[in-house]
Design a protein around this motif. Structure first.
Motif, mmCIF file in Angstrom:
data_model
loop_
_atom_site.group_PDB
_atom_site.id
_atom_site.type_symbol
_atom_site.label_atom_id
_atom_site.label_comp_id
_atom_site.label_asym_id
_atom_site.label_seq_id
_atom_site.Cartn_x
_atom_site.Cartn_y
_atom_site.Cartn_z
ATOM 1 N N ILE A 13 0.859 -1.201 0.000
ATOM 2 C CA ILE A 13 0.000 0.000 0.000
ATOM 3 C C ILE A 13 0.890 1.244 0.000
ATOM 4 O O ILE A 13 0.662 2.196 -0.747
ATOM 5 C CB ILE A 13 -0.953 -0.015 1.220
ATOM 6 C CG1 ILE A 13 -1.974 -1.160 1.088
ATOM 7 C CG2 ILE A 13 -1.666 1.322 1.376
ATOM 8 C CD1 ILE A 13 -2.814 -1.415 2.327
ATOM 9 N N LYS A 14 1.947 1.199 0.829
ATOM 10 C CA LYS A 14 2.868 2.342 0.924
ATOM 11 C C LYS A 14 3.536 2.592 -0.440
ATOM 12 O O LYS A 14 3.597 3.735 -0.914
ATOM 13 C CB LYS A 14 3.923 2.046 1.994
ATOM 14 C CG LYS A 14 4.904 3.152 2.275
ATOM 15 C CD LYS A 14 5.701 2.827 3.550
ATOM 16 C CE LYS A 14 6.670 3.929 3.904
ATOM 17 N NZ LYS A 14 7.859 3.963 3.055
ATOM 18 N N ASN A 17 1.073 4.046 -2.852
ATOM 19 C CA ASN A 17 0.715 5.404 -2.431
ATOM 20 C C ASN A 17 1.821 6.391 -2.801
ATOM 21 O O ASN A 17 1.553 7.515 -3.233
ATOM 22 C CB ASN A 17 0.467 5.406 -0.916
ATOM 23 C CG ASN A 17 -0.398 6.566 -0.482
ATOM 24 O OD1 ASN A 17 -1.217 7.058 -1.253
ATOM 25 N ND2 ASN A 17 -0.212 7.018 0.735
ATOM 26 N N GLU A 18 3.075 5.932 -2.667
ATOM 27 C CA GLU A 18 4.212 6.818 -2.971
ATOM 28 C C GLU A 18 4.328 7.131 -4.465
ATOM 29 O O GLU A 18 4.976 8.096 -4.845
ATOM 30 C CB GLU A 18 5.509 6.199 -2.419
ATOM 31 C CG GLU A 18 5.596 6.403 -0.903
ATOM 32 C CD GLU A 18 6.751 5.663 -0.239
ATOM 33 O OE1 GLU A 18 6.898 5.812 0.988
ATOM 34 O OE2 GLU A 18 7.490 4.940 -0.924
ATOM 35 N N LEU A 22 -2.589 6.790 -6.158
ATOM 36 C CA LEU A 22 -3.526 5.902 -5.461
ATOM 37 C C LEU A 22 -4.733 6.680 -4.923
ATOM 38 O O LEU A 22 -4.580 7.706 -4.268
ATOM 39 C CB LEU A 22 -2.793 5.202 -4.313
ATOM 40 C CG LEU A 22 -3.488 3.951 -3.766
ATOM 41 C CD1 LEU A 22 -3.599 2.872 -4.843
ATOM 42 C CD2 LEU A 22 -2.752 3.394 -2.555
ATOM 43 N N ASP A 23 -5.936 6.152 -5.211
ATOM 44 C CA ASP A 23 -7.169 6.803 -4.752
ATOM 45 C C ASP A 23 -7.861 6.034 -3.633
ATOM 46 O O ASP A 23 -8.879 6.507 -3.112
ATOM 47 C CB ASP A 23 -8.153 6.928 -5.927
ATOM 48 C CG ASP A 23 -7.565 7.758 -7.071
ATOM 49 O OD1 ASP A 23 -7.271 8.935 -6.836
ATOM 50 O OD2 ASP A 23 -7.382 7.218 -8.177
ATOM 51 N N VAL A 25 -8.115 1.905 -1.259
ATOM 52 C CA VAL A 25 -7.674 0.530 -0.989
ATOM 53 C C VAL A 25 -8.910 -0.354 -0.840
ATOM 54 O O VAL A 25 -9.904 0.071 -0.244
ATOM 55 C CB VAL A 25 -6.853 0.469 0.336
ATOM 56 C CG1 VAL A 25 -6.379 -0.958 0.628
ATOM 57 C CG2 VAL A 25 -5.674 1.434 0.307
ATOM 58 N N MET A 53 -2.728 5.712 6.386
ATOM 59 C CA MET A 53 -1.696 5.765 5.332
ATOM 60 C C MET A 53 -2.202 6.416 4.056
ATOM 61 O O MET A 53 -1.467 7.118 3.368
ATOM 62 C CB MET A 53 -1.258 4.335 4.958
ATOM 63 C CG MET A 53 -0.335 3.689 5.945
ATOM 64 S SD MET A 53 -0.041 1.961 5.474
ATOM 65 C CE MET A 53 1.130 2.202 4.172
ATOM 66 N N VAL A 54 -3.454 6.119 3.701
ATOM 67 C CA VAL A 54 -3.969 6.533 2.382
ATOM 68 C C VAL A 54 -5.152 7.478 2.544
ATOM 69 O O VAL A 54 -6.090 7.186 3.280
ATOM 70 C CB VAL A 54 -4.421 5.295 1.563
ATOM 71 C CG1 VAL A 54 -5.003 5.708 0.220
ATOM 72 C CG2 VAL A 54 -3.264 4.325 1.378
ATOM 73 N N ASP A 55 -5.081 8.596 1.845
ATOM 74 C CA ASP A 55 -6.180 9.563 1.873
ATOM 75 C C ASP A 55 -7.143 9.225 0.732
ATOM 76 O O ASP A 55 -7.071 9.795 -0.345
ATOM 77 C CB ASP A 55 -5.614 10.982 1.712
ATOM 78 C CG ASP A 55 -6.719 12.019 1.811
ATOM 79 O OD1 ASP A 55 -7.796 11.687 2.356
ATOM 80 O OD2 ASP A 55 -6.509 13.145 1.332
ATOM 81 N N GLY A 56 -8.013 8.242 0.982
ATOM 82 C CA GLY A 56 -8.960 7.809 -0.053
ATOM 83 C C GLY A 56 -9.890 6.772 0.535
ATOM 84 O O GLY A 56 -9.792 6.450 1.719
#
Ligand code: G3P
Length: 217
Positions: A13-14, A17-18, A22-23, A25, A53-56
């Motif tokens: 995921i990281k 995302n980097e 990525l929108d 998960v 971790m993810v803004d989505g």
């Protein structure tokens, strides 16, 4: 088209995302088990870690199969973080629960979808996302991408707002074909996302440019 990663593996995921593309998960009980996540508290903590971790949008799947159980479980999942989308299986009580979640402001992802009829039912119930499993359809000698195109046409004609989230993606070509067929989202393993990068002429061209650059140094 939005890109989600289909895994519960935090390192993958990281990495996705980097990349900056990525929108969201998606997870499921099989993907959670693959990561060795065990016990209710650990599962909830893992979803929280992904949300941080993810803004989505982050899909978290219920494991209850009766209406009351799905609703109670979904409410707890939705309370973890505002970005949680409750993933509900395409079964009779699942459809009822999706309607309940819709009426109560909780977003849903209707999963385990294999037909246009199921897609219509989920949209009528107000599902936010619909997850047709295209790889598994291909495995059964039908055409998964064709189903995405059919649902896309139906939703467009009927004005349904449910977003088509192509799932069970197995390779980069699936992503391209789903984009062509009208998917709103593709949820993909990291390998399929990285597969989009690959072209031998890019590698050959870059090697030549770097070689020639030495002549200008
Ligand atoms: O999002 C659903 C997906 O995880 C299923 O994929 O490869 O198990 O068919 P697969």
């Amino acid at each position: 088209m939005k890109f989600f990663i289909d895994t519960a593996n935090l390192a993958q995921i990281k990495e996705a995302n980097e990349l900056g593309i990525l929108d969201g998960v998606t997870t499921n009980p099989s993907l959670m088990a693959k990561e060795g996540i065990k016990g209710h508290d650990a599962v909830m903590a893992h979803y929280k870690a992904i949300c941080e971790m993810v803004d989505g949008d982050i899909s978290a799947e219920v494991i209850s199969t009766d209406f009351n159980g799905i609703v109670e479980e979904g409410k707890k999942l939705a309370a973890i973080h505002p970005n949680i989308v409750v993933k509900v299986p395409m079964i009779k009580d699942g459809v009822k629960a999706i309607k309940w979640f819709t009426d109560n402001g909780i977003r849903t992802n209707c999963t385990l979808v294999f037909s246009a009829g199921q897609a219509i039912l989920a949209a009528k119930a107000g599902a936010t996302y619909l997850s047709p499993f295209i790889g598994r359809i291909d495995d059964s000698n039908w055409d998964g991408v064709e189903l995405i195109a059919q649902i896309s046409q139906i939703y467009s004609i009927q004005g349904f707002k449910t977003q088509i989230l192509a799932a069970s993606i197995r390779n980069a070509l699936h992503i391209v074909k789903c984009a062509e067929a009208g998917a709103d989202v593709c949820t993909c393993p990291l390998d399929s996302i990285l597969g989009l990068l690959k072209h031998p002429l890019t590698d050959i061209g870059l090697a030549k440019f770097l070689e020639d650059a030495k002549k200008t140094a």
